[in-house]
Design an enzyme around this catalytic site. Structure first.
Site, PDB file in Angstrom:
ATOM      1  CB  CYS A 164      82.809 -37.382  75.311  1.00 29.87           C
ATOM      2  SG  CYS A 164      84.446 -37.378  76.078  1.00 29.87           S
TER       3      CYS A 164
ATOM      4  CG  HIS B  78      84.663 -36.633  70.878  1.00 34.88           C
ATOM      5  ND1 HIS B  78      83.818 -35.715  71.456  1.00 34.88           N
ATOM      6  CD2 HIS B  78      85.603 -36.927  71.802  1.00 34.88           C
ATOM      7  CE1 HIS B  78      84.231 -35.455  72.691  1.00 34.88           C
ATOM      8  NE2 HIS B  78      85.314 -36.178  72.920  1.00 34.88           N
TER       9      HIS B  78
ATOM     10  CD  GLU C 207      81.826 -34.700  68.539  1.00 32.84           C
ATOM     11  OE1 GLU C 207      82.469 -34.271  69.512  1.00 32.84           O
ATOM     12  OE2 GLU C 207      81.178 -35.778  68.574  1.00 32.84           O
TER      13      GLU C 207
END
Length: 193
Positions: free
Chosen positions: A77, A175, A177
């Site tokens: 990001c 993202h 994650e």
């Protein structure tokens, strides 16, 4: 294997740590140049604002450290955006690793773009194991333009770089994650580089 997550004034580090723990890949969160240089893999995460983040990096000379790294580095990001040449956010000169600029989405589009979107793969390294173009979770108001180093593109009013790659440097706008199984596979691919 030892992984360093670069600590700077940007959020989302805890989510990245948890994602790595799920992969049995513990990491250290640090702004110590020696620990970053010694790591086998480096993750440069980020949720925040470009100019203040670059100021923090410059004050600690982490900008020079990041550019000098030779092991695999993954920007996420804001981390990826800061690896580009310039960001419109705060009129910020960035690290210049990727030869593209970061622009704000057109005012006609709802920003930030929040939610799941598809990454159309152009280079295989981070995307090994995907039969089809995967969907990832995005939250952003700025985007990196398409360039020679684009590793994946995504459409949101226009086509932008959702992944970048140059030598040992990788970046993703989404993202991983927070992207369920697809994100986990991508992080595993990075850790195997």
């Amino acid at each position: 294997m030892n992984t360093a997550i670069i600590k700077y004034n940007a959020g989302n580090i805890q989510s990245v740590l948890f994602a790595l723990e799920r992969l049995n890949a513990p990491a250290v969160v640090t702004d110590d140049p020696a620990l970053i240089r010694e790591a086998d893999k480096v993750i440069f995460p980020g949720v925040g604002e470009a100019s203040s983040a670059m100021q923090y990096l410059r004050e600690r000379r982490l900008d020079e450290v990041i550019k000098s790294l030779e092991q695999p580095v993954l920007g996420i990001c804001l981390g990826m955006q800061l690896m580009c040449t310039h960001s419109d956010e705060g009129d910020t000169t960035c690290l210049g690793i990727f030869d593209t600029q970061v622009k704000k989405f057109d005012q006609g589009l709802k920003t930030p773009q929040i939610g799941w979107n598809q990454a159309k793969q152009k280079r295989p390294e981070l995307f090994a194991g995907f039969d089809e173009d995967p969907y990832f979770y995005f939250v952003h108001s700025y985007y990196a333009g398409v360039c020679d180093e684009t590793a994946a593109t995504t459409e949101y009013g226009l086509s932008f770089s959702s992944a970048l790659q140059k030598k040992n440097f990788y970046g993703v706008q989404f993202h991983p994650e927070k992207s369920a199984e697809a994100g986990q596979i991508l992080l595993e691919n990075f850790l195997k580089l």
